[in-house]
Every structure is written in C-alpha cells, then in structure tokens.
Design a protein around this motif. Structure first.
Motif, PDB file in Angstrom:
ATOM      1  N   VAL A  12       0.898  -1.283  -0.074  1.00  5.90           N
ATOM      2  CA  VAL A  12      -0.046   0.136   0.103  1.00  5.90           C
ATOM      3  C   VAL A  12       0.903   1.194   0.265  1.00  5.90           C
ATOM      4  O   VAL A  12       0.504   2.460  -0.746  1.00  5.90           O
ATOM      5  N   ASN A  13       1.843   1.135   0.897  1.00  6.93           N
ATOM      6  CA  ASN A  13       2.800   2.326   0.719  1.00  6.93           C
ATOM      7  C   ASN A  13       3.403   2.594  -0.429  1.00  6.93           C
ATOM      8  O   ASN A  13       3.497   3.665  -1.154  1.00  6.93           O
ATOM      9  N   GLU A  14       3.919   1.485  -1.273  1.00  8.17           N
ATOM     10  CA  GLU A  14       4.713   1.501  -2.452  1.00  8.17           C
ATOM     11  C   GLU A  14       3.490   2.066  -3.413  1.00  8.17           C
ATOM     12  O   GLU A  14       4.016   2.950  -4.274  1.00  8.17           O
ATOM     13  N   THR A  15       2.651   1.540  -3.513  1.00 10.03           N
ATOM     14  CA  THR A  15       1.427   1.614  -4.756  1.00 10.03           C
ATOM     15  C   THR A  15       0.797   3.217  -4.401  1.00 10.03           C
ATOM     16  O   THR A  15       0.143   3.742  -5.278  1.00 10.03           O
ATOM     17  N   GLY A  16       0.321   3.368  -3.113  1.00 11.31           N
ATOM     18  CA  GLY A  16      -0.274   4.548  -2.638  1.00 11.31           C
ATOM     19  C   GLY A  16      -1.906   4.399  -2.884  1.00 11.31           C
ATOM     20  O   GLY A  16      -2.457   5.120  -2.766  1.00 11.31           O
ATOM     21  N   GLY A  52      -9.910  10.571   0.589  1.00  8.10           N
ATOM     22  CA  GLY A  52     -10.315  10.004  -0.585  1.00  8.10           C
ATOM     23  C   GLY A  52      -9.871   8.619  -1.073  1.00  8.10           C
ATOM     24  O   GLY A  52      -9.710   7.795  -0.410  1.00  8.10           O
ATOM     25  N   LYS A  53      -9.613   8.633  -2.380  1.00  8.81           N
ATOM     26  CA  LYS A  53      -8.728   7.332  -2.785  1.00  8.81           C
ATOM     27  C   LYS A  53      -7.301   7.562  -2.579  1.00  8.81           C
ATOM     28  O   LYS A  53      -6.988   6.512  -3.032  1.00  8.81           O
ATOM     29  N   THR A  54      -6.725   8.401  -1.946  1.00  8.74           N
ATOM     30  CA  THR A  54      -5.364   8.364  -1.654  1.00  8.74           C
ATOM     31  C   THR A  54      -4.786   8.056  -0.489  1.00  8.74           C
ATOM     32  O   THR A  54      -5.664   8.404   0.598  1.00  8.74           O
ATOM     33  N   VAL A  55      -3.854   7.561   0.004  1.00  4.79           N
ATOM     34  CA  VAL A  55      -3.380   7.378   1.266  1.00  4.79           C
ATOM     35  C   VAL A  55      -1.876   7.652   1.475  1.00  4.79           C
ATOM     36  O   VAL A  55      -1.168   7.813   0.720  1.00  4.79           O
ATOM     37  N   GLN A  56      -1.699   8.222   2.689  1.00  5.17           N
ATOM     38  CA  GLN A  56      -0.414   8.887   3.163  1.00  5.17           C
ATOM     39  C   GLN A  56       0.015   8.217   4.360  1.00  5.17           C
ATOM     40  O   GLN A  56      -0.906   7.866   5.132  1.00  5.17           O
ATOM     41  N   LEU A  57       1.223   8.005   4.426  1.00  5.43           N
ATOM     42  CA  LEU A  57       1.607   7.348   5.855  1.00  5.43           C
ATOM     43  C   LEU A  57       1.461   8.570   7.036  1.00  5.43           C
ATOM     44  O   LEU A  57       1.788   9.429   6.714  1.00  5.43           O
ATOM     45  N   THR A  58       0.942   8.039   8.294  1.00  3.56           N
ATOM     46  CA  THR A  58       1.004   9.057   9.513  1.00  3.56           C
ATOM     47  C   THR A  58       2.604   8.686   9.933  1.00  3.56           C
ATOM     48  O   THR A  58       3.225   8.131   9.449  1.00  3.56           O
ATOM     49  N   GLU A  59       2.729   9.385  11.009  1.00  2.00           N
ATOM     50  CA  GLU A  59       4.051   9.376  11.727  1.00  2.00           C
ATOM     51  C   GLU A  59       4.195   8.054  12.128  1.00  2.00           C
ATOM     52  O   GLU A  59       5.544   7.498  12.112  1.00  2.00           O
TER      53      GLU A  59
END
Length: 64
Positions: A12-16, A52-59
């Motif tokens: 998930v981190n790699e593909t976003g 939305g449809k995007t994800v970003q890492l939290t701390e």
C-alpha cells in the motif's frame, strides 16, 4: 503482527492505493483493508491517513 499484514502495508505504501496493492498481491481490496486494519489494531495506531482514494503514511507508519 504477521508477514501478510506487513506485505500489505509495504505494498500500500509503495503503490499509494489499497486497490493497486490488492492487484499487485493478487488478493481483493477488502482483504488488503482487513490486513491493514488488523495491523493497525495490533499496534494501537493508524498507519495511513485515508484521504479520498489516496493514502499517506502517518508518523507511526513512517516509523514502521
């Protein structure tokens, strides 16, 4: 914490994207979501900000 959850987290981190991660791992998007939710529950923190449809890492996600 198990290896399948870690693989899901990394993909998930790699593909976003949960959907693209699912495609890459040849599993369903709900399975990815469940693995991430299980990992977050075991760690007691959110690993991704879902916008939305995007994800970003939290701390915490960055630390992992």
């Amino acid at each position: 914490m198990d290896i399948q959850s870690i693989r899901a987290f990394l993909k998930v981190n790699e593909t976003g994207s949960f959907s693209r991660a699912a495609e890459a791992l040849f599993i369903t998007q709900p399975a990815i979501s469940k693995r991430i939710a299980t990992l977050e529950q075991s760690l007691g923190t959110l690993l991704f900000d879902r916008i939305g449809k995007t994800v970003q890492l939290t701390e915490a996600g960055l630390a992992l």
